[in-house]
Design an enzyme around this catalytic site. Structure first.
Site, PDB file in Angstrom:
ATOM      1  N   SER A   1     -13.546  27.254 -26.820  1.00  0.00           N
ATOM      2  CA  SER A   1     -13.690  26.126 -27.408  1.00  0.00           C
ATOM      3  C   SER A   1     -12.612  26.123 -28.659  1.00  0.00           C
ATOM      4  O   SER A   1     -12.165  26.988 -28.886  1.00  0.00           O
ATOM      5  CB  SER A   1     -15.143  26.067 -28.015  1.00  0.00           C
ATOM      6  OG  SER A   1     -15.258  25.445 -29.351  1.00  0.00           O
TER       7      SER A   1
ATOM      8  N   GLU B   1     -19.123  23.118 -14.292  1.00  0.00           N
ATOM      9  CA  GLU B   1     -19.297  21.839 -14.710  1.00  0.00           C
ATOM     10  C   GLU B   1     -18.667  20.594 -14.187  1.00  0.00           C
ATOM     11  O   GLU B   1     -18.978  19.518 -13.886  1.00  0.00           O
ATOM     12  CB  GLU B   1     -19.301  21.744 -16.290  1.00  0.00           C
ATOM     13  CG  GLU B   1     -20.161  22.712 -17.059  1.00  0.00           C
ATOM     14  CD  GLU B   1     -20.117  22.909 -18.672  1.00  0.00           C
ATOM     15  OE1 GLU B   1     -20.800  23.323 -19.205  1.00  0.00           O
ATOM     16  OE2 GLU B   1     -18.883  22.433 -18.985  1.00  0.00           O
TER      17      GLU B   1
ATOM     18  N   SER C   1       0.829  -1.410   0.034  1.00  0.00           N
ATOM     19  CA  SER C   1      -0.091   0.011  -0.081  1.00  0.00           C
ATOM     20  C   SER C   1       0.917   1.297   0.111  1.00  0.00           C
ATOM     21  O   SER C   1       0.537   2.423  -0.015  1.00  0.00           O
ATOM     22  CB  SER C   1      -0.991  -0.073   1.210  1.00  0.00           C
ATOM     23  OG  SER C   1      -0.337  -0.254   2.450  1.00  0.00           O
TER      24      SER C   1
ATOM     25  N   LYS D   1     -17.050  30.979 -28.111  1.00  0.00           N
ATOM     26  CA  LYS D   1     -17.512  30.448 -26.743  1.00  0.00           C
ATOM     27  C   LYS D   1     -16.727  30.859 -25.575  1.00  0.00           C
ATOM     28  O   LYS D   1     -15.366  31.079 -25.769  1.00  0.00           O
ATOM     29  CB  LYS D   1     -17.333  28.625 -26.977  1.00  0.00           C
ATOM     30  CG  LYS D   1     -18.360  28.233 -27.994  1.00  0.00           C
ATOM     31  CD  LYS D   1     -19.574  28.039 -27.215  1.00  0.00           C
ATOM     32  CE  LYS D   1     -19.989  26.670 -27.096  1.00  0.00           C
ATOM     33  NZ  LYS D   1     -20.950  26.028 -25.973  1.00  0.00           N
TER      34      LYS D   1
ATOM     35  N   LYS E   1      -8.259   3.705   1.763  1.00  0.00           N
ATOM     36  CA  LYS E   1      -7.200   4.914   1.541  1.00  0.00           C
ATOM     37  C   LYS E   1      -7.445   5.570   0.301  1.00  0.00           C
ATOM     38  O   LYS E   1      -7.762   6.611   0.324  1.00  0.00           O
ATOM     39  CB  LYS E   1      -5.895   4.382   2.009  1.00  0.00           C
ATOM     40  CG  LYS E   1      -5.844   4.146   3.330  1.00  0.00           C
ATOM     41  CD  LYS E   1      -4.137   3.691   3.898  1.00  0.00           C
ATOM     42  CE  LYS E   1      -4.323   3.077   5.167  1.00  0.00           C
ATOM     43  NZ  LYS E   1      -5.235   1.928   5.133  1.00  0.00           N
TER      44      LYS E   1
ATOM     45  N   HIS F   1     -39.917  24.462  -9.770  1.00  0.00           N
ATOM     46  CA  HIS F   1     -40.004  23.778 -11.099  1.00  0.00           C
ATOM     47  C   HIS F   1     -39.284  24.398 -12.389  1.00  0.00           C
ATOM     48  O   HIS F   1     -39.599  24.284 -13.382  1.00  0.00           O
ATOM     49  CB  HIS F   1     -41.420  23.578 -11.677  1.00  0.00           C
ATOM     50  CG  HIS F   1     -42.371  22.939 -10.573  1.00  0.00           C
ATOM     51  ND1 HIS F   1     -42.673  21.637 -10.411  1.00  0.00           N
ATOM     52  CD2 HIS F   1     -42.933  23.921  -9.383  1.00  0.00           C
ATOM     53  CE1 HIS F   1     -43.418  21.455  -9.288  1.00  0.00           C
ATOM     54  NE2 HIS F   1     -43.810  22.718  -8.827  1.00  0.00           N
TER      55      HIS F   1
HETATM   56  N1  ARG Z   1      -1.423  -1.382   4.987  1.00  0.00           N
HETATM   57  C1  ARG Z   1      -2.392  -1.692   5.827  1.00  0.00           C
HETATM   58  C2  ARG Z   1      -3.622  -0.976   5.877  1.00  0.00           C
HETATM   59  O1  ARG Z   1      -3.599  -0.012   5.205  1.00  0.00           O
HETATM   60  C3  ARG Z   1      -1.790  -1.722   7.294  1.00  0.00           C
HETATM   61  C4  ARG Z   1      -2.167  -2.883   8.341  1.00  0.00           C
HETATM   62  C5  ARG Z   1      -1.804  -4.338   7.911  1.00  0.00           C
HETATM   63  N2  ARG Z   1      -2.020  -4.935   9.054  1.00  0.00           N
HETATM   64  C6  ARG Z   1      -2.115  -5.930   8.658  1.00  0.00           C
HETATM   65  N3  ARG Z   1      -2.200  -6.862   9.671  1.00  0.00           N
HETATM   66  N4  ARG Z   1      -1.689  -6.383   7.599  1.00  0.00           N
HETATM   67  O2  ARG Z   1      -4.695  -1.323   6.385  1.00  0.00           O
END
Ligand code: ARG
Length: 462
Positions: free
Chosen positions: A277, A290, A23, A283, A325, A156
């Site tokens: 445009s 938007e 990650s 334009k 995340k 409306h």
């Molecule tokens: N990268 C993991 C997350 O974002 C961290 C936690 C990992 N914990 C584990 N027991 N593998 O959730």
């Protein structure tokens, strides 16, 4: 491939599996909160006699150095580490040796990541609140300058009754004020520290969770260690609030796009916030409005995505939760950016007040007031409604507005009409007499403005 585990494994992790699992590419933005959390953790460990004073000092110094070097770009967070937590621990140990290996005592990555996300989200919540405050200030400025700028109010998308620009903007002031209220509520609810929950069942070390909580500015520790690592409610609440704010911005954008259209021409968006445009030289397009409207769907998507991720998870931590995340960061970044750019756009937008007032006058927006005039002359409202309906029909026939009809023409419809009707249905009277709480009449809107000013003063931010 730098990992925090491996002792139990005979073979190396497959490269594709490693990449799929990692990650670091998106959680690297947690680096500073991760370091903050580690500082609080080691201070607590040494206070409790779990870590020696000298180990603590070595770790704190090491963490300071990592923070500095990441900030200055001296070290890069690269994908040779599994996640941001592994990165910090690996670099620390590389730099200070043995004490670095003691940092993770009495801690799991599960409570660590729960803490990091809370710390990060908490500061983003405060940031969004600040942006909304600036937006509200700008809305209030426009309200103050436009208590007598007339425009049609719609239902409306048909002209309904005349209002003022101050009154219309006041509606949005209320929406964004409620959004700030939601942020303040969730901030309070989320401000509990999950550090010390361990993997899920606490730990046998005598941790002082109250200490770490207060070190990190939390109101106290979370109460249940399983919930501590399994909970992402606060993130969902934030994503819901951002979704609602985006919905409000999107409605506002939709109106601005309509007001900016060739047919309406109520406003002119500044050149700096418009685009052209490639083919049509004439334009000038409202792209920012938007795009804000467009990005709303994407923020809703993040909320739905995380709700769906969470719905089937058994307690406690599951790796699915790592999926919180990317979607949450995307929503935070986009929503904040939209609030900021939108504020700039409306700050520089010009109103064509004459066109707005003219538009408020035609379209029979004073028909209700004509009926109310008859009610004032003792006609029952239902009869007055029918009479004015007939009057509108006659006006359409003659291609006139109500106030353009002569008294004779009016009397043909009903003898009750008299010459005081013209004053009663003028734009100024139609708006000025609406003085109920929350209405557009001058005194009512001035009260609303004063209350809004008080509100901003007493709610400076989180
Ligand atoms: N990268 C993991 C997350 O974002 C961290 C936690 C990992 N914990 C584990 N027991 N593998 O959730």
């Amino acid at each position: 491939m730098a990992q925090l585990w491996g002792g139990r494994f005979k073979d190396k992790t497959d490269k594709e599996v490693y990449d799929f699992n990692a990650s670091i590419n998106f959680d690297k933005r947690l680096i500073y909160v991760d370091i903050c959390g580690s500082r609080a953790h080691v201070k607590m460990l040494s206070k409790q006699g779990i870590l020696t004073e000298s180990d603590k000092n070595a770790i704190l110094k090491g963490l300071d150095g990592i923070e500095e070097d990441v900030k200055s770009g001296k070290i890069l967070i690269t994908d040779e580490y599994e996640d941001v937590h592994s990165f910090v621990e690996a670099v620390l140990t590389e730099r200070i040796g043995e004490p670095g290996k003691r940092l993770h005592t009495g801690r799991s990555r599960n409570d660590q990541v729960a803490l990091d996300m809370r710390l990060y989200t908490r500061s983003r919540v405060a940031g969004t609140d600040n942006l909304l405050r600036t937006l509200l200030e700008s809305i209030l400025d426009t309200m103050k300058e436009n208590t007598e700028t007339y425009m049609p109010g719609f239902t409306h998308l048909q002209k309904a009754q005349p209002i003022t620009l101050a009154h219309h903007y006041g509606a949005y002031f209320e929406m964004f004020r409620r959004d700030r209220g939601r942020l303040a509520d969730l901030y309070k609810r989320m401000n509990e520290c999950p550090l010390g929950a361990g993997a899920l069942a606490g730990t046998t070390y005598p941790l002082d969770r109250d200490f770490t909580a207060s070190e990190l500015g939390f109101d106290g520790p979370t109460r249940n260690s399983i919930d501590s690592v399994a909970d992402r409610d606060y993130l969902l609440e934030y994503l819901f609030t951002l979704s609602t704010t985006m919905m409000h911005l999107s409605r506002f954008c939709e109106e601005i796009i309509i007001w900016n259209s060739n047919e309406y021409q109520f406003v002119e968006i500044d050149d700096a916030f418009s685009t052209g445009s490639s083919i049509m030289p004439q334009k000038k397009n409202p792209d920012i409005a938007e795009l804000v409207r467009g990005k709303t769907g994407r923020v809703y998507g993040s909320l739905m995505s995380l709700l769906t991720t969470m719905k089937g998870l058994p307690l406690a931590y599951n790796k699915d939760m790592q999926e919180d995340k990317e979607v949450a960061f995307d929503a935070m970044d986009n929503a904040d950016n939209c609030i900021h750019l939108f504020t700039g756009m409306i700050k520089t937008m010009k109103f064509r007040k004459e066109r707005m007032a003219k538009s408020a006058m035609n379209g029979f927006t004073n028909a209700t007031d004509a009926a109310d005039y008859l009610v004032g002359k003792n006609v029952a409202f239902r009869d007055a409604h029918r009479i004015v309906g007939e009057l509108v029909l006659a006006c359409i026939d003659k291609n006139k507005s109500i106030e353009e009809m002569s008294l004779e023409e009016l009397k043909e419809i009903s003898p009750v009409f008299d010459k005081d009707v013209y004053d009663a249905i003028s734009l100024e009277t139609c708006v000025g007499k609406r003085l109920t709480v929350g209405a557009p009449g001058k005194d009512a809107i001035l009260t609303e403005i004063a209350l809004s000013e008080d509100y901003l003063k007493s709610n400076p931010g989180l």
